[in-house]
Design an enzyme around this catalytic site. Structure first.
Site, short mmCIF file in Angstrom:
data_model
loop_
_atom_site.label_atom_id
_atom_site.label_comp_id
_atom_site.label_asym_id
_atom_site.label_seq_id
_atom_site.Cartn_x
_atom_site.Cartn_y
_atom_site.Cartn_z
N HIS A 79 0.24 3.56 -4.55
CA HIS A 79 0.70 2.24 -4.13
C HIS A 79 0.18 1.90 -2.74
O HIS A 79 0.04 2.78 -1.89
CB HIS A 79 2.23 2.12 -4.21
CG HIS A 79 3.00 2.92 -3.21
ND1 HIS A 79 3.31 2.45 -1.95
CD2 HIS A 79 3.55 4.17 -3.28
CE1 HIS A 79 4.03 3.36 -1.30
NE2 HIS A 79 4.18 4.41 -2.07
N ASP A 81 1.40 -0.87 -0.90
CA ASP A 81 2.37 -1.55 -0.04
C ASP A 81 3.04 -0.50 0.85
O ASP A 81 2.97 0.70 0.57
CB ASP A 81 3.43 -2.29 -0.87
CG ASP A 81 4.25 -1.34 -1.75
OD1 ASP A 81 3.66 -0.42 -2.35
OD2 ASP A 81 5.48 -1.51 -1.85
N ASP A 111 2.52 7.61 3.31
CA ASP A 111 3.22 6.95 2.18
C ASP A 111 2.68 5.56 1.98
O ASP A 111 3.23 4.62 2.51
CB ASP A 111 4.73 6.96 2.47
CG ASP A 111 5.54 6.31 1.36
OD1 ASP A 111 5.01 6.14 0.25
OD2 ASP A 111 6.69 5.94 1.62
N GLU A 145 5.51 -0.75 -4.83
CA GLU A 145 6.28 0.46 -5.14
C GLU A 145 7.55 0.52 -4.33
O GLU A 145 8.61 0.92 -4.81
CB GLU A 145 5.43 1.72 -4.88
CG GLU A 145 6.06 3.00 -5.39
CD GLU A 145 7.02 3.70 -4.43
OE1 GLU A 145 7.76 4.58 -4.87
OE2 GLU A 145 7.04 3.34 -3.22
N GLU A 146 7.45 0.09 -3.07
CA GLU A 146 8.58 0.26 -2.15
C GLU A 146 9.76 -0.65 -2.52
O GLU A 146 10.87 -0.46 -2.00
CB GLU A 146 8.14 0.01 -0.71
CG GLU A 146 7.09 1.01 -0.19
CD GLU A 146 7.64 2.41 -0.01
OE1 GLU A 146 8.84 2.64 -0.27
OE2 GLU A 146 6.86 3.30 0.38
ZN LIG Z 1 7.83 5.00 0.49
#
Ligand SMILES: [Zn+2]
Length: 446
Positions: A79, A81, A111, A145-146
């Site tokens: 991901h 984002d 991340d 995703e977040e």
């Molecule tokens: Zn995250």
């Protein structure tokens, strides 16, 4: 072909730096800007990408290296984002991409823009060497995703499944080092917990704040929350955690192996966890790996300080182990808080657990054994959630493996201040991932 690993490191570092400088804070996301950056790099190397927007600005990128079709595709997913950053609390600006003391700083450095840079680099290296592949390699850099993935991986699975259908996927969630009682291991995530978030409500008699009474919804809610905080929920040992602890115990041997195995036994768990000299982080991780968990996170009651409200509400983040449902959790909850409190589930997403006896897991373990011969790879259950839960709906076996050298303490920076990755770790991860993908997809000589 031998690669110039210093050049690979520098190139991957540049990609990560560029990606960090593109602000994809979600909300609102604006992932299209990062997707366009990746697309430009891919096009330059003769790989034709597609960008699909789930909404304006919410770009998802897909690209494919074709194999001869002898084996089913491998999906490299990530991901792009990131979560918001409180810039004034950082020593380096979160979207600056500064390099200092061997670290690259920025929101997404762990991340998961690091994995985006690594997967991109691996794709480019395989394209450049041009060796025939036995399977397609699909690259998906997705939005959202977040915030749960509804505009990202979830949307891709719903609307463009044919573009990303694969037998296996490599995703975030594992790959980091885990130190247990002085022994280093590496994780490969094969399972993750599900979610069963719920609202709980208590009701009582409204009244004047000057005249307290016991039928007060706030007091009842507080009592229920306190019980949840003090409770130990029932113990469940999933197949993955069994495997995980058995391997840890076998590697560590005496004197801790007996207690590590006793963690798998509901009756012996509590005493064993007290005996083991575990740090706070491992202790809470082991608890979450062996129990459904309930965490109260939001409170809502009353609208005026001198009015006793007739209703009080808490929202709780609950996580389910493999094989567990919200109904199972409801039973466990009722045993703790009784029957009076109203409970309304807001979601029920089951946990996922993939097989680890596969050629991809074997490849990961073999490559890691070459690089880190003293630190075995453990099948791992992630207690959070990733985009894997969307992609597994296509029957894909998703492994969390973003290889990095960072000690677990560095991972505290994920979603925190001064998120950063050691350049050495990025180089290590790129090299390991390249070998894994190459050996899995070229299928021949090592
Ligand atoms: Zn995250």
């Amino acid at each position: 072909m031998t690669h110039n690993w210093a050049a690979v490191r520098d190139e991957a570092t540049r990609y990560l730096q560029d990606l960090i400088r593109i602000d994809t804070t979600n909300p609102p996301g604006n992932e299209t800007s990062a997707a366009e950056y990746l697309a430009a790099v891919l096009k330059r190397e003769g790989i034709e990408p597609t960008i699909l927007e789930s909404a304006p600005g919410r770009g998802n990128l897909v690209a494919r290296l074709k194999g001869d079709g002898r084996a089913a595709p491998l999906l490299l997913m990530v991901h792009i984002d990131v979560v918001p950053a409180e810039a004034n609390a950082w020593t380096h600006p979160p979207f600056g991409g500064d390099i200092a003391d061997g670290f690259l700083y920025g929101r997404g450095a762990l991340d998961t823009k690091e994995l985006a840079a690594m997967e991109l680099m691996v794709l480019l290296m395989l394209k450049r060497t041009g060796k025939p592949l036995v399977r397609d390699i699909i690259f998906m850099a997705n939005a959202d995703e977040e915030a749960g993935g509804r505009m990202g991986a979830g949307w891709m699975v719903k609307e463009h499944a044919d573009l990303i259908r694969a037998e296996y996927a490599i995703n975030e969630g594992g790959g980091f080092a885990l130190d247990i009682l002085g022994q280093r291991f590496f994780t490969c995530q094969i399972a993750e917990k599900g979610t069963a978030r719920f609202a709980m409500r208590t009701r009582g008699r409204a009244g004047h704040g000057s005249q307290p009474h016991c039928d007060n919804s706030v007091l009842k809610l507080a009592a229920a929350i306190q019980k949840i905080g003090a409770a130990e929920f029932p113990h469940h040992a999933s197949a993955t955690v069994k495997l995980f602890l058995e391997r840890v115990a076998a590697k560590l041997g005496k004197p801790h192996d007996k207690d590590l195995l006793a963690l798998l036994d509901a009756k012996k768990y509590r005493a064993a966890v007290e005996r083991l000299p575990l740090d706070e982080g491992l202790r809470s991780m082991f608890y979450a790996m062996l129990h459904n968990t309930v965490t109260p996170t939001m409170l809502n009651a009353g609208s005026k300080v001198n009015v006793i409200p007739s209703m009080a509400e808490a929202k709780c983040d609950a996580r389910l182990l493999p094989g567990q449902t919200s109904r199972d959790l409801l039973h466990e909850l009722r045993a703790v808080i009784g029957n009076e409190v109203e409970i309304e589930f807001m979601d029920d997403t089951p946990a996922l657990e993939s097989d680890y006896q596969t050629p991809l897991f074997d490849t990961i373990a073999r490559v890691m054994a070459r690089h880190e011969p003293t630190a075995p790879v453990l099948p791992y259950l992630v207690v959070g959630a990733t985009d894997a839960r969307h992609v597994r709906k296509l029957g894909t076996k998703v492994y969390g493996f973003s290889p990095m050298l960072a000690p677990t303490s560095e991972l505290d920076r994920v979603h925190g201040h001064d998120e950063r990755i050691a350049i050495d770790s990025l180089a290590f991860g790129t090299r390991v991932l390249h070998e894994v993908v190459r050996e899995f997809c070229e299928g021949v000589d090592r």
